[in-house]
Design a protein around this motif. Structure first.
Motif, PDB file in Angstrom:
ATOM      1  N   TYR A  85       0.839  -1.207   0.000  1.00 40.16           N
ATOM      2  CA  TYR A  85       0.000   0.000   0.000  1.00 40.16           C
ATOM      3  C   TYR A  85       0.868   1.248   0.000  1.00 40.16           C
ATOM      4  O   TYR A  85       0.523   2.265  -0.620  1.00 40.16           O
ATOM      5  N   TRP A  89       1.318   3.410  -4.906  1.00 40.21           N
ATOM      6  CA  TRP A  89       0.981   4.733  -5.426  1.00 40.21           C
ATOM      7  C   TRP A  89       2.237   5.528  -5.806  1.00 40.21           C
ATOM      8  O   TRP A  89       2.213   6.345  -6.745  1.00 40.21           O
ATOM      9  N   ASP A 242     -13.067   6.105   5.050  1.00 48.71           N
ATOM     10  CA  ASP A 242     -13.751   5.876   3.777  1.00 48.71           C
ATOM     11  C   ASP A 242     -13.621   7.059   2.821  1.00 48.71           C
ATOM     12  O   ASP A 242     -13.852   6.918   1.613  1.00 48.71           O
ATOM     13  N   GLY A 245      -7.923   7.425   0.352  1.00 47.01           N
ATOM     14  CA  GLY A 245      -7.458   6.250  -0.376  1.00 47.01           C
ATOM     15  C   GLY A 245      -7.932   6.254  -1.817  1.00 47.01           C
ATOM     16  O   GLY A 245      -8.152   7.299  -2.429  1.00 47.01           O
ATOM     17  N   LYS A 246      -8.034   5.057  -2.394  1.00 45.77           N
ATOM     18  CA  LYS A 246      -8.508   4.869  -3.774  1.00 45.77           C
ATOM     19  C   LYS A 246      -7.609   5.578  -4.796  1.00 45.77           C
ATOM     20  O   LYS A 246      -8.075   6.060  -5.826  1.00 45.77           O
ATOM     21  N   GLY A 247      -6.308   5.649  -4.479  1.00 47.39           N
ATOM     22  CA  GLY A 247      -5.354   6.222  -5.421  1.00 47.39           C
ATOM     23  C   GLY A 247      -5.367   7.732  -5.498  1.00 47.39           C
ATOM     24  O   GLY A 247      -4.760   8.315  -6.402  1.00 47.39           O
ATOM     25  N   ARG A 248      -6.036   8.395  -4.554  1.00 48.43           N
ATOM     26  CA  ARG A 248      -6.175   9.853  -4.609  1.00 48.43           C
ATOM     27  C   ARG A 248      -5.551  10.509  -3.375  1.00 48.43           C
ATOM     28  O   ARG A 248      -5.526   9.931  -2.294  1.00 48.43           O
ATOM     29  N   CYS A 250      -6.298  13.207  -0.635  1.00 47.96           N
ATOM     30  CA  CYS A 250      -7.569  13.652  -0.079  1.00 47.96           C
ATOM     31  C   CYS A 250      -7.343  14.808   0.888  1.00 47.96           C
ATOM     32  O   CYS A 250      -6.427  14.763   1.718  1.00 47.96           O
ATOM     33  N   PRO A 309      -2.413   8.855  -0.771  1.00 39.93           N
ATOM     34  CA  PRO A 309      -3.256   7.736  -1.213  1.00 39.93           C
ATOM     35  C   PRO A 309      -3.253   6.545  -0.253  1.00 39.93           C
ATOM     36  O   PRO A 309      -4.169   5.721  -0.302  1.00 39.93           O
ATOM     37  N   ARG A 311      -3.539   6.843   2.961  1.00 42.22           N
ATOM     38  CA  ARG A 311      -4.274   7.297   4.142  1.00 42.22           C
ATOM     39  C   ARG A 311      -3.373   7.746   5.292  1.00 42.22           C
ATOM     40  O   ARG A 311      -3.815   7.806   6.442  1.00 42.22           O
TER      41      ARG A 311
END
Length: 349
Positions: A85, A89, A242, A245-248, A250, A309, A311
């Motif tokens: 993880y 990225w 939630d 993550g998801k490759g972004r 934030c 990404p 977290r």
């Protein structure tokens, strides 16, 4: 000298195995007629961690290739997934030409200390059971000694009380192996992929017992704290986890922090990186239904927390700043290695 069965090349005979079974059971009447040995397999306790996870070029190692230990605490698979993880990225951004290779150097810097901690904790978890075996008499060299120690646990005497207290304390201490939230969560990254220039003080001290207890903080380099949130018209309960993550990358902000959103969008488009932003608070994108995020975010309403990404907190602003777009651009360029690009082949920058 270690016991012979601790050596990988040791091949015990059937008689040696039977003798060991008799010793463990404590019944000398057991014979080969009573025991059938169907198979013998070996397990060697590992306590190994690599000094570096990256060769400086194109080889990256993770999981059991760089940290091996017994399954005490159950940290092996988790740590392997965390390695991936952390790395995925970074490789993606470098391969896409959106970050310099210096970003990849942060992999060893961030993950090797985690591997070292996990290795030490897992093996210490094995050693932490020794006082239990000692308290129940299992380590006594003779059958008579083991029986006497076991009987002592039932005695209404000072000697019996002392042994029972030893056993109680020994069992309590195994919480460090069975409920070790701290060793799982107190991971702290310190590398170029973390921006610390705006921090006014040092990283907070770890709890008194960092194995058992988790330090919740948004200090850059630490995990995004969990807090339950929901929409204004209550729907499915969400965690702050939630949102990220998801490759972004934030960004989370509160009331008065809306300018960060447009600034993030412009910087993300300029650098070609995926971003997402959320407001959390009364009447915003998400409601802080229990007030946990407000208590844990450690920034003011108009401040913000930037997450990588994976977290982990990359950077935070305690409040709004005049040039929020310029500040975000500086942070991203630092993390991605774009503020110090390598020289071109012709010698020019």
């Amino acid at each position: 000298m270690p016991a012979p069965w601790a050596e990988p090349e040791y091949n015990p005979s059937s008689k040696e195995l039977l003798d060991r079974i008799v010793e463990v059971i404590g019944d000398a009447s057991i014979s080969s007629k009573d025991v059938q040995i169907k198979n013998v397999s070996k397990w060697v306790i590992n306590e190994v961690v690599a000094e570096r996870y990256h060769d400086g070029e194109d080889v990256f190692c993770l999981g059991d290739a760089v940290h091996r230990h017994p399954p005490v605490n159950g940290l092996g698979s988790n740590t392997c997934i965390q390695d991936a993880y952390n790395l995925a990225w970074k490789i993606a951004l470098v391969e896409q030409g959106k970050a310099q290779r210096s970003l990849l150097d942060s992999y060893t810097t961030e993950r090797q200390p985690v591997g070292q901690t996990v290795i030490s904790r897992a093996n210490q978890g094995l050693r932490d059971h020794d006082p239990i075996w000692d308290a129940i008499g299992r380590k006594e060299p003779t059958l008579e000694g083991r029986q006497a120690a076991w009987a002592e646990l039932s005695e209404g005497s000072e000697r019996g009380a002392a042994r029972r207290e030893r056993l109680r304390k020994a069992v309590d201490w195994t919480a460090h192996a069975l409920m070790a939230v701290g060793v799982e969560m107190n991971q702290r990254y310190d590398s170029r992929a973390i921006y610390l220039a705006d921090e006014e003080g040092p990283r907070p001290e770890l709890p008194e017992d960092p194995i058992l207890h988790y330090q919740i903080s948004t200090y850059p380099g630490q995990r995004l704290p969990h807090a339950w949130i929901n929409t204004r018209n209550p729907g499915k309960q969400l965690s702050t986890q939630d949102l990220a993550g998801k490759g972004r990358f934030c960004l989370i902000m509160g009331h008065g922090g809306e300018r960060w959103r447009e600034a993030l969008k412009r910087v993300g488009e300029e650098l070609g990186v995926r971003t997402v932003s959320w407001t959390v608070g009364w009447g915003l994108d998400y409601e802080d239904v229990y007030g946990d995020w407000t208590r844990r975010r450690e920034v003011r309403d108009a401040g913000c927390v930037l997450l990588r990404p994976d977290r982990f907190v990359a950077w935070r602003a305690m409040d709004m700043v005049e040039d929020c777009e310029g500040k975000l651009r500086t942070v991203f360029r630092h993390m991605l290695g774009l503020d110090n690009p390598p020289p071109r082949e012709d010698g020019h920058l």
